[in-house]
Design an enzyme around this catalytic site. Structure first.
Site, PDB file in Angstrom:
ATOM      1  N   GLU A 287       0.735  -1.369   0.093  1.00 35.74           N
ATOM      2  CA  GLU A 287      -0.153  -0.009  -0.103  1.00 35.74           C
ATOM      3  C   GLU A 287       0.707   1.382  -0.064  1.00 35.74           C
ATOM      4  OE1 GLU A 287       0.380  -2.319   2.256  1.00 35.74           O
ATOM      5  OE2 GLU A 287       0.354  -1.327   4.418  1.00 35.74           O
ATOM      6  N   HIS A 311      -8.303  -4.134  -1.128  1.00 39.38           N
ATOM      7  CA  HIS A 311      -7.217  -4.314   0.046  1.00 39.38           C
ATOM      8  C   HIS A 311      -6.219  -3.097   0.053  1.00 39.38           C
ATOM      9  CE1 HIS A 311      -5.206  -6.544   3.372  1.00 39.38           C
ATOM     10  NE2 HIS A 311      -4.206  -5.777   2.725  1.00 39.38           N
ATOM     11  N   GLU A 312      -5.490  -2.910  -0.974  1.00 36.49           N
ATOM     12  CA  GLU A 312      -4.428  -1.861  -0.841  1.00 36.49           C
ATOM     13  C   GLU A 312      -5.075  -0.446  -0.800  1.00 36.49           C
ATOM     14  OE1 GLU A 312      -1.678  -2.994  -0.068  1.00 36.49           O
ATOM     15  OE2 GLU A 312      -2.459  -5.325  -0.827  1.00 36.49           O
ATOM     16  N   HIS A 315      -5.824   0.400   2.771  1.00 40.34           N
ATOM     17  CA  HIS A 315      -4.632   1.003   3.523  1.00 40.34           C
ATOM     18  C   HIS A 315      -4.759   2.370   3.625  1.00 40.34           C
ATOM     19  CE1 HIS A 315      -2.828  -2.704   5.309  1.00 40.34           C
ATOM     20  NE2 HIS A 315      -2.749  -3.238   4.102  1.00 40.34           N
ATOM     21  N   GLU A 334      -3.470  -4.456   9.390  1.00 38.76           N
ATOM     22  CA  GLU A 334      -4.200  -5.613   8.399  1.00 38.76           C
ATOM     23  C   GLU A 334      -5.426  -6.107   8.794  1.00 38.76           C
ATOM     24  OE1 GLU A 334      -2.730  -5.712   5.496  1.00 38.76           O
ATOM     25  OE2 GLU A 334      -0.464  -5.005   6.025  1.00 38.76           O
ATOM     26  N   ASP A 389       9.226 -10.336   9.445  1.00 35.86           N
ATOM     27  CA  ASP A 389       8.895 -11.591   8.211  1.00 35.86           C
ATOM     28  C   ASP A 389       8.692 -12.947   8.695  1.00 35.86           C
ATOM     29  OD1 ASP A 389       8.910  -9.164   6.731  1.00 35.86           O
ATOM     30  OD2 ASP A 389      11.325  -9.457   6.110  1.00 35.86           O
ATOM     31  N   TYR A 397      -4.355 -10.612   9.895  1.00 36.11           N
ATOM     32  CA  TYR A 397      -5.239 -10.162   8.791  1.00 36.11           C
ATOM     33  C   TYR A 397      -6.571 -10.694   9.218  1.00 36.11           C
ATOM     34  CZ  TYR A 397      -1.440  -9.221   5.463  1.00 36.11           C
ATOM     35  OH  TYR A 397      -0.435  -8.628   4.864  1.00 36.11           O
TER      36      TYR A 397
HETATM   37  N1  BES Z   1       1.104  -4.364   3.836  1.00 36.52           N
HETATM   38  C1  BES Z   1       0.761  -5.853   3.372  1.00 36.52           C
HETATM   39  C2  BES Z   1       1.936  -6.708   2.864  1.00 36.52           C
HETATM   40  C3  BES Z   1       3.085  -6.785   4.146  1.00 36.52           C
HETATM   41  C4  BES Z   1       2.609  -6.913   5.431  1.00 36.52           C
HETATM   42  C5  BES Z   1       4.407  -6.665   3.954  1.00 36.52           C
HETATM   43  C6  BES Z   1       3.421  -7.073   6.284  1.00 36.52           C
HETATM   44  C7  BES Z   1       5.177  -6.768   4.857  1.00 36.52           C
HETATM   45  C8  BES Z   1       4.830  -6.862   6.391  1.00 36.52           C
HETATM   46  C9  BES Z   1      -0.116  -5.875   1.848  1.00 36.52           C
HETATM   47  O1  BES Z   1      -1.048  -4.799   2.295  1.00 36.52           O
HETATM   48  C10 BES Z   1      -0.858  -6.999   2.051  1.00 36.52           C
HETATM   49  O2  BES Z   1      -1.617  -7.272   3.077  1.00 36.52           O
HETATM   50  N2  BES Z   1      -0.846  -7.738   0.861  1.00 36.52           N
HETATM   51  C11 BES Z   1      -1.649  -8.965   0.757  1.00 36.52           C
HETATM   52  C12 BES Z   1      -2.997  -8.581   0.125  1.00 36.52           C
HETATM   53  C13 BES Z   1      -3.942  -9.709   0.543  1.00 36.52           C
HETATM   54  C14 BES Z   1      -4.093  -9.936   1.663  1.00 36.52           C
HETATM   55  C15 BES Z   1      -5.200  -9.176  -0.289  1.00 36.52           C
HETATM   56  C16 BES Z   1      -0.656  -9.893  -0.161  1.00 36.52           C
HETATM   57  O3  BES Z   1       0.586  -9.399  -0.660  1.00 36.52           O
HETATM   58  O4  BES Z   1      -0.989 -11.051  -0.098  1.00 36.52           O
HETATM   59 ZN    ZN Z   2      -2.524  -5.201   3.871  1.00 38.09          ZN
END
Ligand code: BES
Ligand code: ZN
Length: 616
Positions: A287, A311-312, A315, A334, A389, A397
């Protein structure tokens, strides 16, 4: 006039942040060396050369300094940076000043301590990144679709900004930034900032992010990018091979913005653009403010995976406007975003589709909960100094989302919507901890509607493992139909799949009995071409089953999939499944070694832990 007023509004927000900081939200961030109570850095000027030959960013980061006491040192986070020198702006000139780099901590990187005296207003760091920077990926021309130009991009969340900017890398900080970027003429460089839609490609770009954001939201990408508008305030940046498909796929984005504004208040970031990354992008989406970074694997040609855009976009309220103060509070980003995402999908496409998506998320959550240690299924997770990570899962989520669905059901949608809308206003441009959220919830929702939900119940959701016994258990009528059909099909009947979307297929494949016969695997594949599916999600579900079932006809496709896609959520469950038997593990290691040069550093780290567990 309007601009000046808005600036004042942001300036006030920034001051508010400083005062929350003194209450200690920042002090709870175990993943940063920053000491925001001593000195903070509310503005950054970057001047960076994007050097593709050496896979390096080289240049300077200049910060405004705000002292909160009489501290004479600034503590920054770095990882694998080469520091050339540090300077202070004193008496209208730059003067060199002393600095020290601490020992390398495996998770945190290295603390950079700079002497700032007692009066300097700015500090400047001359530095260069490592070719292996954990937050950057550098692709050679051959690794791109066009094959003629290189590509690079950042992924800063959660703690990778420090691998390309020396910074107070805690989400408790908010800062504005300007950047001057130098790259090869012909290439376009973009950031989480006010990107231009012009087709000039001089190689010199000036960018600005005037609203205060957290460090993990600073983003950069450069490549052979074109731009096409979807509407007045939405455009797609992409390599030419995919730009028209992406513009078609995401045509509903402007309507999503309108729907979200109607529920949660104005979109406060001016433009909302989308950048298509190469297939090695490690996430589905990120996002980055004003410019979400998106995997090409969701350009499926049928608009069935656009919940990722919802989703994005969500955010822009939950995460970018109201931000988690530390990575233990990730659910505040999330969980809220997954909730808002589903509300956007419901507003645009109706309840049936939103329910299917919620039910798919719930299944993923249950699967993760089986795999995770109980303490890692807590929303306000105890991370210590573990790398965020390493504990990434569906818990923040989907458990976070279910918590909000629970509150919505208890208080009623009207009340809960009004609460959330006020929450986004009250905490706009601030970073908040779980503790602050609980206090706000107690005061503004629980206390106003006595005896609906107790604080004990809230604490159970936030601090206990697993799911409360009375948690919502999302079900979908559409999926009940799929299950009925499956039972008939397993007995030799025909499937009626004409109106199935990606959702029904995912549920179908994921619910197949694990003792399904090889004859039935072949029958499915023959009739519905699953091995050949170009839908990355459907192919993923099928390939995963094919590993469990040792279904040989899918092996070449599996190899090809692992070699061409680097989105970790699609790749790592396949390696995890392969690692279960020694023959498959041997095969997987071979494929992995071939795929590795094309994978992002994150995808490499996560999957090496699965394939070479003894190396840890
Ligand atoms: N912000 C996140 C990705 C992220 C979270 C990167 C924590 C590093 C640490 C992004 O918004 C996300 O949640 N992406 C998901 C989307 C899905 C849940 C619709 C993905 O990449 O799968
Ligand atoms: Zn996210």
């Amino acid at each position: 006039m309007a601009i000046k007023q808005q600036f004042l509004q942001w300036a006030t927000a920034a001051t508010l942040v400083a005062s929350t900081a003194t209450q200690g939200a920042w002090a709870e961030d175990a993943h940063s060396y920053a000491k925001l109570d001593e000195v903070s850095t509310p503005h950054l000027e970057l001047d960076l050369t994007i050097d593709f030959d050496n896979k390096q960013l080289v240049g300077t980061a200049t910060y405004d300094l705000v002292r909160h006491g009489d501290a004479d040192t600034l503590h920054l986070d770095t990882r694998d940076l080469t520091i050339e020198k540090t300077e202070l702006w004193v008496d209208n000139a730059w003067q060199e000043t002393a600095y020290q780099l601490g020992d390398t901590h495996e998770t945190l990187g290295q603390e950079l301590t700079i002497s700032i005296g007692d009066s300097a207003e700015k500090v400047r760091i001359h530095y260069a990144t490592a070719p292996t920077a954990s937050g950057l990926q550098w692709l050679t021309p051959e690794q791109t679709a066009g094959k003629e130009h290189p590509f690079m991009f950042s992924q800063s969340q959660p703690i990778h900004s420090r691998s390309w900017i020396p910074i107070q890398d805690t989400p408790a900080l908010r800062l504005t930034y300007n950047a001057t970027l130098h790259t090869e003429p012909g290439l376009l460089a973009v950031m989480s900032a006010n990107n231009s839609l012009s087709d000039e490609r001089s190689g010199e770009y000036q960018l600005s992010m005037p609203q205060p954001i957290s460090p993990y939201l600073i983003a950069i990408a450069a490549g052979d990018l074109e731009v096409k508008s979807i509407s007045d305030n939405v455009a797609v940046f992409a390599e030419s091979y995919i730009i028209d498909d992406a513009v078609w796929e995401w045509a509903d984005t402007p309507a999503m913005i309108t729907a979200t504004e109607a529920m949660y208040g104005p979109y406060r970031w001016d433009r909302y653009d989308l950048l298509v990354l190469p297939p090695s992008f490690p996430y589905g989406g990120m996002e980055n403010p004003r410019l979400s970074f998106i995997t090409p694997t969701v350009v499926s040609g049928d608009r069935t995976l656009i919940n990722l855009i919802a989703h994005e976009l969500a955010h822009s309220w939950s995460g970018n406007l109201v931000t988690n103060a530390s990575w233990r509070d990730l659910w505040i980003n999330e969980g809220f975003t997954s909730y808002v995402e589903n509300r956007i999908m419901e507003a645009l496409f109706g309840e049936r589709r939103a329910r299917m998506e919620l039910a798919l998320g719930y299944q993923d959550l249950l699967e993760d909960m089986q795999r995770l240690a109980p303490q890692d299924t807590v929303l306000n997770i105890e991370l210590g100094t573990r790398h965020p990570d390493d504990v990434f899962s569906n818990v923040p989520y989907v458990k976070g989302q279910l918590f909000l669905v629970y509150l919505e059901e208890k208080f009623g949608r009207e009340t809960f919507d009004a609460f959330l809308r006020q929450y986004f206003d009250d905490f706009a441009f601030q970073s908040i901890s779980t503790k602050q959220f609980k206090e706000y919830l107690a005061r503004n929702l629980l206390a106003k509607h006595a005896n609906v939900v107790s604080m004990d119940k809230i604490n159970e959701w936030i601090h206990q493992p697993g799911l409360p016994a009375d948690a919502p258990k999302p079900e979908s009528d559409a999926f009940a139909q799929v299950e009925k059909q499956m039972q008939r099909w397993l007995k030799g009947g025909q499937l009626q799949t004409a109106d199935w979307t990606t959702h029904e297929w995912l549920h179908f494949i994921n619910s197949l009995p694990l003792d399904i016969s090889s004859v039935n695997m072949e029958r499915l594949d023959k009739e519905y071409g699953l091995t050949a599916s170009q839908n990355a999600e459907i192919a993923h579900a099928w390939l995963r089953l094919s590993i469990v079932k040792n279904y040989e006809p899918a092996r070449d496709r599996l190899r090809n999939y692992l070699l061409t896609i680097g989105r970790n959520k699609l790749v790592s469950p396949l390696y995890r499944e392969l690692a279960r038997t020694s023959d498959n593990l041997k095969w997987a290691r071979e494929v992995y070694q071939q795929a590795k040069p094309g994978y992002h550093p994150l995808t490499q780290t996560v999957n090496e832990a699965l394939l070479y567990p003894d190396n840890d």
